[in-house]
Motif scaffolding. Structure first.
Motif, PDB file in Angstrom:
ATOM      1  N   ASP A  14       2.189 -12.492  -7.791  1.00 22.04           N
ATOM      2  CA  ASP A  14       1.413 -13.118  -7.881  1.00 22.04           C
ATOM      3  C   ASP A  14       0.727 -13.217  -5.871  1.00 22.04           C
ATOM      4  O   ASP A  14       0.234 -13.939  -5.701  1.00 22.04           O
ATOM      5  N   GLN A  15       2.412 -12.744  -5.674  1.00 23.26           N
ATOM      6  CA  GLN A  15       2.295 -12.688  -3.957  1.00 23.26           C
ATOM      7  C   GLN A  15       2.249 -11.062  -3.892  1.00 23.26           C
ATOM      8  O   GLN A  15       3.248 -10.440  -2.913  1.00 23.26           O
ATOM      9  N   ALA A  16       1.554 -10.503  -4.696  1.00 28.12           N
ATOM     10  CA  ALA A  16       1.810  -9.137  -4.411  1.00 28.12           C
ATOM     11  C   ALA A  16       0.594  -8.550  -2.582  1.00 28.12           C
ATOM     12  O   ALA A  16       0.842  -7.520  -1.737  1.00 28.12           O
ATOM     13  N   ALA A  17      -0.321 -10.062  -2.613  1.00 31.82           N
ATOM     14  CA  ALA A  17      -0.522  -9.674  -1.068  1.00 31.82           C
ATOM     15  C   ALA A  17       0.633  -9.375   0.149  1.00 31.82           C
ATOM     16  O   ALA A  17       0.590  -9.129   1.013  1.00 31.82           O
ATOM     17  N   ALA A  18       1.680 -10.401  -0.390  1.00 32.71           N
ATOM     18  CA  ALA A  18       2.850 -11.062   0.747  1.00 32.71           C
ATOM     19  C   ALA A  18       3.571  -9.662   0.466  1.00 32.71           C
ATOM     20  O   ALA A  18       4.134  -9.506   1.784  1.00 32.71           O
ATOM     21  N   ALA A  19       3.395  -8.665  -0.507  1.00 31.73           N
ATOM     22  CA  ALA A  19       4.792  -7.600  -0.469  1.00 31.73           C
ATOM     23  C   ALA A  19       3.383  -6.786   0.177  1.00 31.73           C
ATOM     24  O   ALA A  19       4.251  -5.556   0.896  1.00 31.73           O
ATOM     25  N   HIS A  20       2.620  -6.460  -0.197  1.00 34.30           N
ATOM     26  CA  HIS A  20       1.907  -5.730   1.546  1.00 34.30           C
ATOM     27  C   HIS A  20       1.757  -5.988   2.877  1.00 34.30           C
ATOM     28  O   HIS A  20       2.396  -4.843   3.237  1.00 34.30           O
ATOM     29  N   SER A  74     -13.247  -5.536  -3.837  1.00 36.16           N
ATOM     30  CA  SER A  74     -13.806  -5.053  -2.634  1.00 36.16           C
ATOM     31  C   SER A  74     -12.722  -3.819  -1.917  1.00 36.16           C
ATOM     32  O   SER A  74     -11.456  -4.353  -1.920  1.00 36.16           O
ATOM     33  N   PHE A  75     -12.579  -3.394  -1.088  1.00 34.52           N
ATOM     34  CA  PHE A  75     -12.002  -2.877   0.809  1.00 34.52           C
ATOM     35  C   PHE A  75     -10.910  -3.724   1.457  1.00 34.52           C
ATOM     36  O   PHE A  75     -12.351  -4.704   2.213  1.00 34.52           O
ATOM     37  N   GLY A  76      -9.997  -4.297   1.748  1.00 39.34           N
ATOM     38  CA  GLY A  76      -9.631  -4.295   2.585  1.00 39.34           C
ATOM     39  C   GLY A  76      -8.238  -4.616   2.776  1.00 39.34           C
ATOM     40  O   GLY A  76      -7.243  -3.922   2.747  1.00 39.34           O
ATOM     41  N   GLY A  77      -8.064  -5.792   3.958  1.00 35.83           N
ATOM     42  CA  GLY A  77      -6.192  -5.960   3.619  1.00 35.83           C
ATOM     43  C   GLY A  77      -5.896  -6.286   2.244  1.00 35.83           C
ATOM     44  O   GLY A  77      -7.033  -6.523   1.723  1.00 35.83           O
ATOM     45  N   PRO A  78      -4.531  -6.958   2.360  1.00 34.17           N
ATOM     46  CA  PRO A  78      -3.659  -6.949   1.390  1.00 34.17           C
ATOM     47  C   PRO A  78      -4.365  -8.842   1.295  1.00 34.17           C
ATOM     48  O   PRO A  78      -4.506  -8.673  -0.059  1.00 34.17           O
ATOM     49  N   GLU A  79      -5.422  -9.087   1.663  1.00 31.83           N
ATOM     50  CA  GLU A  79      -6.240 -10.318   0.920  1.00 31.83           C
ATOM     51  C   GLU A  79      -7.035 -10.575   0.248  1.00 31.83           C
ATOM     52  O   GLU A  79      -7.783 -11.000  -0.498  1.00 31.83           O
ATOM     53  N   VAL A  80      -7.431  -9.372  -0.191  1.00 30.36           N
ATOM     54  CA  VAL A  80      -8.603  -8.397  -1.142  1.00 30.36           C
ATOM     55  C   VAL A  80      -7.641  -8.519  -2.915  1.00 30.36           C
ATOM     56  O   VAL A  80      -8.615  -8.424  -3.857  1.00 30.36           O
ATOM     57  N   LEU A  81      -6.255  -8.512  -2.393  1.00 29.58           N
ATOM     58  CA  LEU A  81      -6.134  -8.054  -3.822  1.00 29.58           C
ATOM     59  C   LEU A  81      -5.915  -9.370  -4.639  1.00 29.58           C
ATOM     60  O   LEU A  81      -5.209 -10.996  -4.375  1.00 29.58           O
ATOM     61  N   LYS A  82      -6.453  -9.607  -5.337  1.00 24.91           N
ATOM     62  CA  LYS A  82      -6.388 -10.775  -6.329  1.00 24.91           C
ATOM     63  C   LYS A  82      -6.001 -10.647  -7.941  1.00 24.91           C
ATOM     64  O   LYS A  82      -5.869  -9.815  -8.546  1.00 24.91           O
ATOM     65  N   VAL A  83      -5.122 -11.971  -8.271  1.00 24.33           N
ATOM     66  CA  VAL A  83      -4.463 -11.615  -9.710  1.00 24.33           C
ATOM     67  C   VAL A  83      -5.410 -12.170 -10.503  1.00 24.33           C
ATOM     68  O   VAL A  83      -6.330 -13.662 -10.612  1.00 24.33           O
ATOM     69  N   GLU A  84      -6.150 -11.279 -11.477  1.00 20.33           N
ATOM     70  CA  GLU A  84      -7.215 -11.931 -12.565  1.00 20.33           C
ATOM     71  C   GLU A  84      -6.784 -11.924 -13.591  1.00 20.33           C
ATOM     72  O   GLU A  84      -5.500 -11.342 -14.086  1.00 20.33           O
ATOM     73  N   GLU A  85      -6.904 -13.279 -15.156  1.00 23.90           N
ATOM     74  CA  GLU A  85      -6.401 -12.533 -16.162  1.00 23.90           C
ATOM     75  C   GLU A  85      -7.592 -11.747 -16.688  1.00 23.90           C
ATOM     76  O   GLU A  85      -8.795 -11.518 -16.951  1.00 23.90           O
TER      77      GLU A  85
END
Length: 311
Positions: A289-295, A8-19
């Motif tokens: 796994d900290q891609a959201a923090a980078a954004h 889903s679109f939005g802020g950095p929180e939408v970035l998810k690490v998945e297998e």
């Protein structure tokens, strides 16, 4: 393997690490084990849905992120020559229709998007090269200036702008650099002959240095019309951000430069970097796994160089 995706679109929180499944290299493709991936403004446009809203990408269930790749070859597909497993490489992922981008432990790309990595650079450094240097290089191609002519570069202290200054100087152009007052020494170190402080009345300031105006401009700061005023009649103007191209007044030639992967040219840029003619600038690193923090850090601004994700 792990990959960063959005559902889903939005802020950095939408970035998810998945297998996700490990992709396989098809004919004419290379699978790369990603060691470092650059974090760029275009990734924010993917995350927020701006590219879908702008008609540049279709909405899908899963969107991948990341354009800049540095790592090593894991697998080559049928018909691929020039690469072998274990080779250190860099690459650009320029397609917007993929569910996996460079924010992943492995990625498959067409072989013609891949180049040998700079021999004397770390993967972190090398990951700042593909998107930004190719954008600058292709913008210089568009403005089409001859040796000795003058080029304005806005945002000259940024990742694209810094490479634009160095590449322009390497082609024998005289560069007018626009950046913050505190960055004058930096951009002059890149080879800029002239400097204008950000916030100045650009047209008058540039024309005071270059009578009649510059022959061309690369607008890495998305200033738009104000930068075009510094270009002489009939000159050329390259915008490198979507929607930032102003109206082509006074017979100027204006366009957005849309980046394309070019492994052959990327290999040449890597050699320029090895020769010390391009300057790597890493603003910081984050684990995957900290891609959201980078954004979040990217949104704060003030970076000189690129953030890089480590896998």
């Amino acid at each position: 393997m792990r990959a960063v995706v959005i559902r889903s679109f939005g802020g950095p929180e939408v970035l998810k690490v998945e297998e996700v499944p490990v992709p396989r290299a098809g004919a004419g493709q290379v699978r790369i084990r990603v060691e470092a991936a650059g974090v760029n403004p275009v990734d924010v446009a993917v995350r927020t849905g701006a590219l879908v809203e702008g008609g540049l990408s279709e909405r899908r269930e899963v969107h991948g992120l990341g354009w800049d790749v540095a790592g090593s070859v894991e697998e080559i597909g049928a018909g691929v020559t020039g690469f072998a497993p274990g080779d250190r490489v860099i690459a650009l992922s320029d397609r917007l229709d993929l569910s996996l981008g460079a924010y992943a432990e492995q990625i498959v790309l067409d072989a013609d998007a891949v180049a040998p990595a700079p021999a004397h650079a770390t993967s972190v450094q090398a990951a700042t090269l593909p998107l930004n240097a190719l954008t600058a290089d292709q913008a210089i191609d568009f403005v089409g200036l001859a040796e000795g002519q003058t080029l304005l570069v806005t945002g000259a202290a940024g990742a694209v702008g810094g490479y634009a200054v160095e590449l322009a100087v390497a082609r024998g152009l005289r560069v007018v650099a626009v950046a913050g007052a505190g960055d004058e020494d930096l951009v002059r170190g890149f080879g800029a002959e002239f400097f204008v402080s950000r916030g100045a009345e650009l047209g008058s300031a540039v024309r005071g240095l270059v009578p009649g105006g510059v022959h061309g401009a690369i607008d890495a700061a998305a200033i738009g019309t104000a930068a075009l005023t510094a270009v002489r009649n009939g000159g050329s103007f390259a915008a490198v951000r979507g929607g930032a191209a102003p109206v082509a007044l006074r017979g100027t030639r204006v366009a957005n430069v849309w980046i394309r992967a070019d492994g052959a040219r990327l290999a040449e840029l890597a050699k320029l970097a090895d020769d010390g003619r391009l300057t790597f600038r890493v603003a910081g690193t984050f684990p995957l796994d900290q891609a959201a923090a980078a954004h979040e850090r990217l949104a704060e601004g003030g970076l000189r160089g690129r953030l890089v994700l480590l896998t």
